[in-house]
Design a protein around this motif. Sequence first.
Motif, PDB file in Angstrom:
ATOM      1  N   ASP A 161       0.844  -1.190   0.000  1.00 43.23           N
ATOM      2  CA  ASP A 161       0.000   0.000   0.000  1.00 43.23           C
ATOM      3  C   ASP A 161       0.886   1.249   0.000  1.00 43.23           C
ATOM      4  N   ASP A 163       0.203   4.220   0.168  1.00 45.11           N
ATOM      5  CA  ASP A 163      -0.318   5.324   0.982  1.00 45.11           C
ATOM      6  C   ASP A 163      -0.044   5.142   2.467  1.00 45.11           C
ATOM      7  N   ARG A 164       0.657   4.061   2.827  1.00 48.92           N
ATOM      8  CA  ARG A 164       0.977   3.824   4.240  1.00 48.92           C
ATOM      9  C   ARG A 164       2.477   3.981   4.449  1.00 48.92           C
ATOM     10  N   THR A 166       6.284   3.429   5.360  1.00 50.77           N
ATOM     11  CA  THR A 166       7.039   2.200   5.095  1.00 50.77           C
ATOM     12  C   THR A 166       8.498   2.396   5.469  1.00 50.77           C
TER      13      THR A 166
END
Length: 285
Positions: A161, A163-164, A166
């Motif tokens: 993802d 959008d998260r 990391t």
Amino acid sequence: MADEQSEVPDSTAVRVALWRAMHVRVDSPPHVIEDEIGLRLAAPDEGWRRRPDMDPRGTSGFRAAIVARARFIEDLVAEQAGHGVAQYVVLGAGLDTFAQRRPEIAARLRVFEIDQPGTQSWKRRRLIELGYGIPDWLRLVPVDFEAGADWWEQLSDAGFDPDRPTVVACTGVTMYLTKDATAATLRRLALLAPGSTLAMTFMLPAALVDDADRPALEATEPQARAAGTPFISFYAPQEMLALARDAGFKDVHHVSGTVLAARYFADRTDGLRPSSGEDLLLATT
């Protein structure tokens, strides 16, 4: 599907795994990192410790540098997981064993290991054979870099993802890539969600390597070339920092081998110290 002949790990990845095991077997405690799982995965011939590149004294600096960078990365991942980061990407994973050794942290994350298809097929088989299995939170992502495959697309297909936040680790890779390829990788990673962190190693030019370490480093270059993995790119720290800034990272820091030596080897009495020659870029979005 990779055929039987291609389902083998890269020789450099095996050497790193064996050095990590050597650290446990020949160096005095406390050990900077304890990893003999990579040795079990590799399953080398009985005489592996007699290999010239396993000489306990002659390669001690390289061995120490390998375990220092591994410990730094794992400390970073543990710290970020504590802050709620839930994705960890390993570019050029090789025989990385974080998922098997630190499941109490790894199981709180989704871990993506990216490497060549043959290496990933081999590793999947070996993990199953040894009883570790492939838990749902561990994704082995095969990417055929030589065929120009898009690793970002493959990563997304594996459930990543963007959008998260990391953590991304890329160790022992940039010396084999052109500077344009590394710059392109940095630009892609700079698009990660805010709060993401990259740790990337890079090799220093010979002129910036300590005098005592320079002969050993220069001796490894023809060996790497003979193995089909020549060193292509070297970076002064300021050059690597500039690449990361130009790529769009918000904050960039240089972590020198000297810093790692002070952090992980300061109290040792056996003289074990990392060789100079490889430093780290730490960059955040």
